[in-house]
Design a protein around this motif. Structure first.
Motif, short mmCIF file in Angstrom:
data_model
loop_
_atom_site.label_atom_id
_atom_site.label_comp_id
_atom_site.label_asym_id
_atom_site.label_seq_id
_atom_site.Cartn_x
_atom_site.Cartn_y
_atom_site.Cartn_z
N ARG A 106 31.09 39.57 20.16
CA ARG A 106 30.42 38.31 20.48
C ARG A 106 31.43 37.19 20.68
N GLU A 109 33.13 37.73 24.06
CA GLU A 109 32.25 37.35 25.16
C GLU A 109 32.15 35.83 25.27
N SER A 110 32.07 35.15 24.15
CA SER A 110 32.00 33.69 24.16
C SER A 110 33.28 33.10 24.74
N ALA A 112 35.33 34.59 26.82
CA ALA A 112 35.37 34.94 28.24
C ALA A 112 34.48 34.00 29.05
N LYS A 113 33.31 33.66 28.51
CA LYS A 113 32.41 32.73 29.21
C LYS A 113 33.03 31.35 29.31
N GLU A 114 33.67 30.91 28.23
CA GLU A 114 34.34 29.61 28.27
C GLU A 114 35.48 29.61 29.28
N GLU A 115 36.20 30.71 29.34
CA GLU A 115 37.31 30.83 30.29
C GLU A 115 36.79 30.83 31.73
N GLU A 116 35.69 31.53 31.96
CA GLU A 116 35.07 31.55 33.28
C GLU A 116 34.61 30.16 33.70
N ALA A 117 34.01 29.45 32.77
CA ALA A 117 33.50 28.12 33.07
C ALA A 117 34.65 27.15 33.35
#
Length: 145
Positions: A106, A109-110, A112-117
């Motif tokens: 988790r 994933e969090s 990775a999402k922050e990095e994508e954003a």
């Protein structure tokens, strides 16, 4: 042979494996403490304080008050209580490891999402129709000239 050994040790995967083993040993101590110090007392409450460790059958017909006493006497014992404890501990440890892995996944994933954003969007290029129109125009010019 010494040079070959140096090359082997210097490889990144050997060092990664060593770090993994060391962290695994430390992680084992944490998991064992969680099971022994935090979860097993609750299991003891639910089972009414039954000590599975002392459930055994003497194979030679003698009578012993505890498994430790029987083993010290060198008696052959069928220690099914120890097996029950091992199974219970395995299930608890597997569940704790599952929860820890789930929490780590988790967190990954969090992150990775922050990095994508945070990553800037790639500039939009021409559409397929625009490229086809450019090709058509180039071909038309080449055929005229």
């Amino acid at each position: 042979m010494l040079q070959e050994f140096k090359k082997f040790i210097a490889k990144g995967n050997v060092m990664d494996m060593a770090v993994g083993i060391i962290i695994g040993a430390a992680f084992t101590a944490i998991v064992q403490s969680v099971v022994k110090d935090l979860i097993n007392p609750f299991v003891g409450l639910f089972t009414g304080g039954v000590d599975f460790e002392n459930l055994f059958v003497e194979m030679d017909g003698s009578e012993y008050t505890s498994l430790v006493e029987a083993r010290e006497a060198g008696a052959a014992v069928f220690a099914y209580g120890s097996f029950i404890n091992a199974v219970i501990n395995f299930v608890i440890i597997a569940f704790v490891v599952f929860l820890l892995v789930k929490a780590v996944n988790r967190a990954k994933e969090s992150a990775a999402k922050e990095e994508e954003a945070a990553a800037p969007a790639a500039p939009a290029g021409p559409t397929q129709e625009e490229l086809l129109a450019d090709i058509r125009d180039l071909l038309a010019r080449n055929n005229q000239g």
